[in-house]
Design an enzyme around this catalytic site. Sequence first.
Site, mmCIF file in Angstrom:
data_model
loop_
_atom_site.group_PDB
_atom_site.id
_atom_site.type_symbol
_atom_site.label_atom_id
_atom_site.label_comp_id
_atom_site.label_asym_id
_atom_site.label_seq_id
_atom_site.Cartn_x
_atom_site.Cartn_y
_atom_site.Cartn_z
ATOM 1 N N ARG A 1 0.287 -1.106 0.115
ATOM 2 C CA ARG A 1 0.329 -0.057 -0.573
ATOM 3 C C ARG A 1 0.793 0.862 -0.074
ATOM 4 O O ARG A 1 0.226 2.409 -0.544
ATOM 5 C CB ARG A 1 -0.690 -0.070 1.010
ATOM 6 C CG ARG A 1 -1.759 -1.262 1.201
ATOM 7 C CD ARG A 1 -2.570 -1.424 -0.174
ATOM 8 N NE ARG A 1 -3.235 -2.144 -0.306
ATOM 9 C CZ ARG A 1 -3.675 -3.932 -0.266
ATOM 10 N NH1 ARG A 1 -2.701 -4.165 -0.880
ATOM 11 N NH2 ARG A 1 -4.686 -4.730 -0.313
ATOM 12 N N ASP B 1 16.633 3.527 26.466
ATOM 13 C CA ASP B 1 16.539 4.258 27.533
ATOM 14 C C ASP B 1 16.404 3.167 28.708
ATOM 15 O O ASP B 1 17.068 1.838 28.556
ATOM 16 C CB ASP B 1 14.667 3.596 27.681
ATOM 17 C CG ASP B 1 13.431 5.076 27.725
ATOM 18 O OD1 ASP B 1 13.536 4.995 29.088
ATOM 19 O OD2 ASP B 1 12.886 5.152 27.795
ATOM 20 N N ASP C 1 11.515 13.463 27.162
ATOM 21 C CA ASP C 1 10.851 13.844 28.288
ATOM 22 C C ASP C 1 11.426 15.015 29.248
ATOM 23 O O ASP C 1 11.701 15.484 29.984
ATOM 24 C CB ASP C 1 10.369 13.517 28.878
ATOM 25 C CG ASP C 1 10.720 12.007 29.659
ATOM 26 O OD1 ASP C 1 11.670 12.063 30.402
ATOM 27 O OD2 ASP C 1 9.804 11.513 30.773
ATOM 28 N N THR D 1 18.468 15.517 28.077
ATOM 29 C CA THR D 1 18.636 14.653 27.108
ATOM 30 C C THR D 1 18.325 15.998 25.870
ATOM 31 O O THR D 1 19.541 15.481 24.403
ATOM 32 C CB THR D 1 17.983 13.302 27.462
ATOM 33 O OG1 THR D 1 18.421 13.345 28.760
ATOM 34 C CG2 THR D 1 18.585 12.459 26.785
ATOM 35 N N CYS E 1 5.239 14.818 32.158
ATOM 36 C CA CYS E 1 3.616 13.874 32.471
ATOM 37 C C CYS E 1 3.179 13.464 33.383
ATOM 38 O O CYS E 1 2.207 14.013 34.056
ATOM 39 C CB CYS E 1 4.027 13.071 30.976
ATOM 40 S SG CYS E 1 4.605 13.260 29.832
#
Length: 253
Positions: A12, A60, A128, A132, A186
Amino acid sequence: MFNDDQLMRYSRQLLLADFDLDGQEALSRARVLLVGCGGLANPAALYLAGAGVGGLLLVDDDRVEVSNLHRQVAFRADQVGEHKALALAAQLRSLNPDVPVTPVVARVDAAWLDQQLPEVDLVLDCTDNFATRQAVNAACVRHRKPLVSGAAIRLEGQIAAFDLRQTDSPCYACLFGDGTEGDLLCSEAGILGPVVGTVGTLQALLAMHLLTGKPVDPQLHVFDGRALSWRQLAPRKDPHCPVCGDPVAGEDG
Ligand SMILES: [Zn+2]
């Protein structure tokens, strides 16, 4: 170059005149580093693996928590407690076994980035925190690697691509300075899953454009998740930028 299964899997996107076999081949040669494996990296990595990118390097040092599951859409409840890089790698391999995925459980610093960046074609900043972000930007400037930066908090998202292969491209610090103050997490401010998912999804799209040779304007796109509206700011390269600026111009200033 592609077998029948792969031609079917990617059919596709191969149909698109804007992408076609040339785009697929360019994508399949590209290795992408995702710094951070949370709410931005989850959709970005799923789409890049699904599209048949040449390889993904994930880094991470966090573990999956139950409070991540509303927005970190690659993770499953039985992965709570696992390292995010390993948990994300497992999901990507089950989505597309043809894409080599290298997970690294580490905290990113300049030395690690200097070691890895020569081996990658593009970097997605999915972190976040400002410290970094600044380290990733500075490393991308040093190694002339395109950087797609994303951020989301509460109901607002931001995304920008810096094609640092071009010497006249602005960098993240031209736009935001090189400070590391002002983290808004967050865990403190809150976030809706679809907002961070929108930004991460578009990071994957911008990465695909950059890796397949499409021109990408150096714009900061700001998303308002309540009005469903976008506004654009056009950053300019700052000749006095402490990261990418010309040291001679800096002295003149
Ligand atoms: Zn700069």
